[in-house]
Design a protein around this motif. Structure first.
Motif, PDB file in Angstrom:
ATOM      1  N   LEU A 180      55.784   5.026  13.953  1.00  0.00           N
ATOM      2  CA  LEU A 180      54.592   5.322  14.789  1.00  0.00           C
ATOM      3  C   LEU A 180      53.637   4.288  15.290  1.00  0.00           C
ATOM      4  CD1 LEU A 180      53.315   8.189  15.703  1.00  0.00           C
ATOM      5  CD2 LEU A 180      51.759   8.047  13.588  1.00  0.00           C
ATOM      6  N   LEU A 181      53.414   4.229  16.516  1.00  0.00           N
ATOM      7  CA  LEU A 181      52.489   3.187  16.884  1.00  0.00           C
ATOM      8  C   LEU A 181      50.935   3.147  16.408  1.00  0.00           C
ATOM      9  CD1 LEU A 181      53.870   2.717  20.552  1.00  0.00           C
ATOM     10  CD2 LEU A 181      54.024   1.072  18.708  1.00  0.00           C
ATOM     11  N   ALA A 182      50.409   2.312  16.283  1.00  0.00           N
ATOM     12  CA  ALA A 182      49.084   2.475  15.625  1.00  0.00           C
ATOM     13  C   ALA A 182      47.967   2.008  16.690  1.00  0.00           C
ATOM     14  CB  ALA A 182      48.861   1.894  14.290  1.00  0.00           C
ATOM     15  N   ASN A 183      47.054   2.551  16.947  1.00  0.00           N
ATOM     16  CA  ASN A 183      45.921   2.153  17.790  1.00  0.00           C
ATOM     17  C   ASN A 183      45.077   1.151  17.158  1.00  0.00           C
ATOM     18  OD1 ASN A 183      43.658   1.610  19.431  1.00  0.00           O
ATOM     19  ND2 ASN A 183      44.029   3.666  20.679  1.00  0.00           N
ATOM     20  N   THR A 227      55.888  -1.304  12.699  1.00  0.00           N
ATOM     21  CA  THR A 227      55.847  -0.034  12.829  1.00  0.00           C
ATOM     22  C   THR A 227      57.082   0.977  11.891  1.00  0.00           C
ATOM     23  OG1 THR A 227      57.432  -0.034  14.595  1.00  0.00           O
ATOM     24  CG2 THR A 227      55.115   0.252  15.048  1.00  0.00           C
ATOM     25  N   GLU A 248      50.714  10.207  21.336  1.00  0.00           N
ATOM     26  CA  GLU A 248      51.424   9.690  19.809  1.00  0.00           C
ATOM     27  C   GLU A 248      52.919   9.205  20.178  1.00  0.00           C
ATOM     28  OE1 GLU A 248      49.136  11.020  16.146  1.00  0.00           O
ATOM     29  OE2 GLU A 248      50.015  12.762  17.301  1.00  0.00           O
ATOM     30  N   THR A 308      43.689   5.108  14.835  1.00  0.00           N
ATOM     31  CA  THR A 308      44.450   6.308  14.366  1.00  0.00           C
ATOM     32  C   THR A 308      45.958   5.712  15.433  1.00  0.00           C
ATOM     33  OG1 THR A 308      43.749   7.265  16.805  1.00  0.00           O
ATOM     34  CG2 THR A 308      42.443   7.549  15.017  1.00  0.00           C
ATOM     35  N   SER A 309      46.716   7.078  15.385  1.00  0.00           N
ATOM     36  CA  SER A 309      47.930   6.899  16.106  1.00  0.00           C
ATOM     37  C   SER A 309      47.654   7.384  17.600  1.00  0.00           C
ATOM     38  CB  SER A 309      49.174   7.488  15.597  1.00  0.00           C
ATOM     39  OG  SER A 309      48.925   8.910  15.326  1.00  0.00           O
ATOM     40  N   ARG A 310      46.596   7.662  17.948  1.00  0.00           N
ATOM     41  CA  ARG A 310      46.361   8.312  19.419  1.00  0.00           C
ATOM     42  C   ARG A 310      45.960   7.103  20.367  1.00  0.00           C
ATOM     43  NH1 ARG A 310      43.386  14.055  18.902  1.00  0.00           N
ATOM     44  NH2 ARG A 310      44.959  15.124  17.558  1.00  0.00           N
ATOM     45  N   ASN A 329      56.079   2.946   8.895  1.00  0.00           N
ATOM     46  CA  ASN A 329      55.314   4.224   9.192  1.00  0.00           C
ATOM     47  C   ASN A 329      56.208   4.973  10.255  1.00  0.00           C
ATOM     48  OD1 ASN A 329      53.128   6.132   9.032  1.00  0.00           O
ATOM     49  ND2 ASN A 329      52.295   5.058  11.081  1.00  0.00           N
ATOM     50  N   GLN A 337      56.505   6.986  18.981  1.00  0.00           N
ATOM     51  CA  GLN A 337      57.401   6.461  17.978  1.00  0.00           C
ATOM     52  C   GLN A 337      58.210   5.471  18.659  1.00  0.00           C
ATOM     53  OE1 GLN A 337      58.354  10.292  16.133  1.00  0.00           O
ATOM     54  NE2 GLN A 337      58.399   9.174  14.287  1.00  0.00           N
TER      55      GLN A 337
END
Length: 457
Positions: free
Chosen positions: A338-341, A332, A178, A346-348, A335, A180
């Motif tokens: 935090l990068l989003a997949n 981002t 995860e 999810t963020s993973r 949030n 940022q």
């Protein structure tokens, strides 16, 4: 069976028993290989699917001349049921997908002319073939969703499924992270912006005066790799698929011989030309140029980020706050960076996903970082194709491991849901086979079919 369907069915049967379906000046040009219900599957249908699979790098688990006709036969079963249940897809959905596929194929093969040569069909025939394919595929998906319904699983059912999995069947979950991010766009000089605008105005003048074509200039000079090879053509597009600044220009164009004024979007500076309007969709050409960033401006942005990172390490403020108030990455910053997949919602990210979906530069920096560590500033190309400066923080790392019910519940739940859905669809196909007339050309029967019920004794 109504009169029309009976005539259609009877014609298919005559052709199948004759072995050949179509003649032209005594030369065989096509052949009926299967009949499913009152629908024929032609040899040309199989060949078209095989050609599409080649360009999609799809590999078949078996002989394509066995796998493809069976897949088409299954599709016929779903389509027949969709007709009974009045399951339909909108023309807008179909047109959008067709334009995307046409553009992708032309890009992969090299040009419209090469695409016509590859398929041995005219551009209009290829478009119609794709339209039928896309409409069928989308209808099948909707029908499958209706058959499967809403599968609801309890945690106990997921745990029970997982407990019965053999050790060698438990999925391995690759390392996930995860991340940022905080970005800064280097300042671009007014002189450089004016240079780009002047260049685009010159291109527009040359087209408007008839000195050259828009498509020729786009192929040579546009910095949009997705459209440059197609002469700048974007394909039929809805307003909602374009950034507002771009949509406002191309949807207000009326003269196919004139070029728009220079306009700006988050991607850079453009000129555009109308090709055609169809209802609420428009086809256009455009040329994109991006102002070049001077090294001194990159260095200045990197120095600012270095200072920000140092202040975070000294606890003057948090990375979350800096991402929210300082970062110029609008995707981002709301949030906390935090990068989003987009694939998993999810963020993973698996490391390969981080490189492919976000940036290889980000993945390279993150690979050897420790949890909580903030990187040194670096440059990268963002999702808009612009060079930006960035710092990242490794928020979390989950090392590669065999799935566990506590750590990977959602992934295991998705596995069970997919298995239940597949079981429902397989059962439906087997039952549908029993009540559907199927006739296979003798030359096409020597196959190890996934569903043996096609050939009835």
């Amino acid at each position: 069976m109504n009169k029309f369907k009976f005539i259609k069915f009877y014609a298919c049967m005559l052709l199948l028993f004759a072995g050949v379906s179509v003649y032209a000046q005594n030369n065989v040009i096509d052949e009926v290989v299967w009949v499913v219900g009152d629908e024929a599957i032609l040899k040309s249908d199989v060949e078209n699917e095989r050609l599409n699979a080649q360009y999609e790098n799809r590999h078949f688990d078996g002989d394509p001349y066995c796998v493809i006709p069976e897949e088409l036969a299954i599709q016929k079963l779903y389509l027949h049921q969709a007709e009974i249940d009045s399951v339909m897809v909108s023309d807008q959905e179909v047109i959008q997908e067709v334009e995307q596929r046409i553009a992708w194929l032309a890009d992969q093969i090299g040009s419209k002319e090469k695409m016509e040569e590859y398929y041995n069909k005219s551009y209009t025939q290829i478009r119609e073939m794709l339209r039928e394919n896309v409409k069928s595929q989308k209808t099948v998906v909707q029908m499958q969703q209706k058959i499967v319904g809403d599968i609801k699983l309890t945690p106990a059912e997921v745990r029970n499924y997982f407990s019965k999995l053999p050790q060698d069947s438990i999925p391995f979950i690759p390392t996930q992270v995860e991340v940022q991010i905080i970005t800064q766009e280097p300042k671009i000089s007014e002189e450089e912006i004016e240079r780009v605008k002047s260049q685009l105005r010159e291109y527009a003048d040359r087209v408007n005066k008839g000195e050259t074509s828009f498509s020729t200039l786009a192929r040579f000079y546009s910095e949009d790799p997705g459209t440059a090879r197609r002469g700048g053509e974007g394909g039929f597009t809805g307003r909602g698929e374009l950034v507002p600044e771009f949509a406002n220009v191309v949807f207000n164009l009326t003269d196919t011989k004139k070029v728009s004024k220079v306009f700006e979007t988050e991607f850079g500076y453009h000129i555009a030309q109308l090709i055609e309007k169809r209802g609420d969709r428009v086809n256009y050409r455009h040329i994109l140029l991006r102002p070049k960033v001077d090294q001194k401006d990159i260095d200045a942005a990197l120095a600012r980020l270095d200072s920000i990172a140092d202040d975070i390490r000294k606890n003057k403020f948090t990375f979350d706050d800096a991402a929210t108030w300082i970062s110029q990455d609008k995707d981002t910053r709301n949030n906390h960076g935090l990068l989003a997949n987009p694939q998993s919602s999810t963020s993973r990210f698996e490391m390969q996903q981080l490189a492919g979906l976000i940036s290889q530069d980000v993945a390279k920096v993150v690979e050897n970082m420790q949890i909580g560590e903030i990187s040194k500033p670096f440059t990268m190309i963002n999702s808009k194709g612009k060079q930006v400066c960035a710092i990242v923080k490794l928020k979390n790392r989950i090392d590669g491991h065999k799935a566990t019910i506590t750590e990977d519940y959602q992934r295991l739940k998705a596995m069970v849901t997919a298995k239940r859905s597949e079981e429902k669809l397989q059962k439906w196909i087997v039952e549908k086979q029993k009540n559907t007339y199927v006739r296979i050309n003798p030359d096409w029967r020597n196959c190890d079919f996934k569903y043996p019920g096609w050939i009835k004794n």
